[in-house]
Design an enzyme around this catalytic site. Structure first.
Site, short mmCIF file in Angstrom:
data_model
loop_
_atom_site.label_atom_id
_atom_site.label_comp_id
_atom_site.label_asym_id
_atom_site.label_seq_id
_atom_site.Cartn_x
_atom_site.Cartn_y
_atom_site.Cartn_z
N LYS A 105 -5.20 -20.88 -6.86
CA LYS A 105 -4.18 -21.51 -7.70
C LYS A 105 -2.77 -21.02 -7.38
CE LYS A 105 -6.87 -23.82 -10.86
NZ LYS A 105 -8.12 -23.12 -11.16
N GLU A 127 -0.47 -26.56 -18.11
CA GLU A 127 -1.71 -26.63 -18.88
C GLU A 127 -2.68 -25.63 -18.27
OE1 GLU A 127 -1.08 -28.57 -16.31
OE2 GLU A 127 -2.87 -28.08 -15.14
N SER A 385 -13.32 -20.23 -3.78
CA SER A 385 -12.02 -20.49 -4.42
C SER A 385 -11.52 -19.37 -5.31
CB SER A 385 -12.10 -21.80 -5.21
OG SER A 385 -13.17 -21.74 -6.13
C1 LIG Z 1 -9.38 -23.91 -11.32
C2 LIG Z 1 -10.40 -23.50 -10.39
C3 LIG Z 1 -11.22 -24.45 -9.71
C4 LIG Z 1 -11.17 -25.92 -9.99
O1 LIG Z 1 -9.96 -26.55 -9.70
P1 LIG Z 1 -9.79 -27.46 -8.41
O2 LIG Z 1 -8.47 -28.12 -8.62
O3 LIG Z 1 -10.92 -28.43 -8.39
O4 LIG Z 1 -9.80 -26.57 -7.23
C5 LIG Z 1 -12.13 -23.99 -8.76
N1 LIG Z 1 -12.26 -22.67 -8.52
C6 LIG Z 1 -11.52 -21.74 -9.14
C7 LIG Z 1 -11.74 -20.30 -8.82
C8 LIG Z 1 -10.57 -22.12 -10.10
O5 LIG Z 1 -9.84 -21.17 -10.73
#
Ligand SMILES: *Cc1c(COP(=O)(O)O)cnc(C)c1O
Length: 400
Positions: A105, A127, A385
């Site tokens: 993020k 948000e 992620s």
């Molecule tokens: C917010 C988040 C997601 C989901 O958001 P995307 O916009 O689909 O990437 C996925 N993995 C993590 C670790 C997150 O914090």
């Protein structure tokens, strides 16, 4: 296990997918900017500002510097020998969990904050669902000396107390969205309502590849650093080749879009993984929510339905419009996994590789694990992620 394909540029992307959207912000029949009249001007202003910044090398250099020296990029590409042995699939992880604030993020947030400053805005509104995007935005606001207001569903605030405290510690004001189900979609509604009133001085820092144009395109461009790095790192590790499969979890779809951009023009199969309880691509129909047209979980009257997932970060009834287009064209496929499969994958990665990952990306691993017999001998690049610290207490209840 070899099984890597040569990087056949253009082989799978004859339509020039993942380029710029049309002038009206469309990816095929999806996207657009369905906003109240008061937000038409601010969205157009943002489109102009982003275009100018993104073609300005000085802006890109400054962002690149921040991503390196503040966020810790490039994130490593990790080869998982133990896990690969166990699954019979060669698994490479793109380690977005190692970024500052613990997920991908921050890439988007640093880009948007820098853009906000360039536009002369001194405050951010955002948000948040589980709190990851709120924490990242509050972090950037602290770094840039900006005011920050974060809307969070009242139910999510109760579930994610620690992140609420983190945001306050970073100097942000956290406001509860009490409407609807008190979750992410309600927080987006409140943040947009707030932005209408203060758009003169405030930038709306949206957290995924959703919302009205230019957000889906702009956020994807800020996340493409994941795919660009991974493409180079894979070329090095795979002797100039690309992985057979690139897989990522999909909530709004920003981490998936980021890594897909690096491989859309190759022979790699692109796979997005949604929670079964929030499978907008898998089980939704086209509709309009939060300013754009995309696949959406809705009832027969067009009312948005609640998503339900073990991971609050994927608890969203819609999906970014570009994913709808990638699905409609067949360039990417979208799979669904159950909460039980996710919990199992979360434990599997911890046990085999010593990595406690976020529940969101455990969705991607859950699919790899389930599909292992089709994937035997192939090389899979998985976008890890985020890190799992935020999920450990919840998992203790289930696994402890
Ligand atoms: C917010 C988040 C997601 C989901 O958001 P995307 O916009 O689909 O990437 C996925 N993995 C993590 C670790 C997150 O914090």
């Amino acid at each position: 296990m070899t099984g890597t394909s040569p990087a056949a540029a253009g082989a799978r992307d004859p339509a020039g997918l993942m380029g710029e959207p049309s002038a009206s912000g469309r990816f095929g029949e999806f996207g657009g900017a369905y906003v109240p009249e008061t937000l038409v001007g601010p969205c157009q202003e943002l489109d102009r500002a982003f275009r100018s910044a993104w073609s300005d090398q000085a802006f890109r250099d400054e962002l690149g510097g921040l991503l390196a020296d503040y966020a810790g990029r490039p994130s490593p590409l990790s080869e998982c020998l133990n896990l690969s042995h166990e699954l019979g699939v060669r698994v490479l992880l793109k380690r977005e969990d190692l970024n500052h604030t613990g997920s991908h993020k921050i890439n988007n947030v640093l880009g948007q904050s820098l853009l906000a400053r360039r536009m002369g805005k001194n405050s951010l509104v955002a948000e948040t669902g589980a709190g990851q995007h709120g924490v990242a935005t509050a972090t950037a606001a602290a770094l840039f000396g900006m005011d920050c207001v974060v809307y969070m569903g009242a139910v999510d605030m109760a579930r994610q107390e620690l992140n609420v405290f983190r945001m306050r510690l970073l100097g942000a004001e956290v406001r509860a969205a009490e409407t609807g189900s008190g979750t992410l979609k309600d927080a987006v509604n409140e943040a947009m309502r707030h932005w209408v009133a203060v758009s003169e001085s405030s930038h709306y820092c949206l957290g995924s590849v959703m919302g009205p144009h230019p957000y889906p395109w702009m956020v994807r461009e800020f996340q493409r650093v994941i795919g660009d790095e991974a493409r180079r790192q894979c070329a090095e590790m795979l002797d100039g080749g690309v992985p057979d499969v690139v897989v990522a979890s999909v909530g709004g779809g920003s981490n998936a879009a980021g890594i897909f951009t690096g491989f859309v023009d190759t022979s790699a199969e692109l796979v997005g993984v949604e929670p079964a309880g929030g499978a907008a691509v898998g089980r939704g129909t086209p509709g309009i929510v939060h300013g754009s047209r995309s696949y959406l979980l809705q009832d027969e009257w067009g009312q948005v339905q609640e998503a339900e997932s073990i991971s609050a970060g994927l608890d969203y009834p819609g999906v970014g419009p570009e994913h709808s287009h990638l699905a409609a064209t067949g360039r990417a496929v979208y799979k669904q996994v159950s909460d039980d499969e996710v919990v199992e994958a979360f434990a599997l990665l911890a046990r085999t590789e010593g990595i406690i990952c976020a529940l969101e990306c455990a969705h991607a691993l859950a699919w790899v694990s389930r599909a292992r017999s089709e994937l035997q001998g192939l090389t899979v690049l998985l976008n890890l992620s985020g890190r799992g610290d935020k999920d450990v207490a919840q998992m203790m209840g289930l696994l402890g």
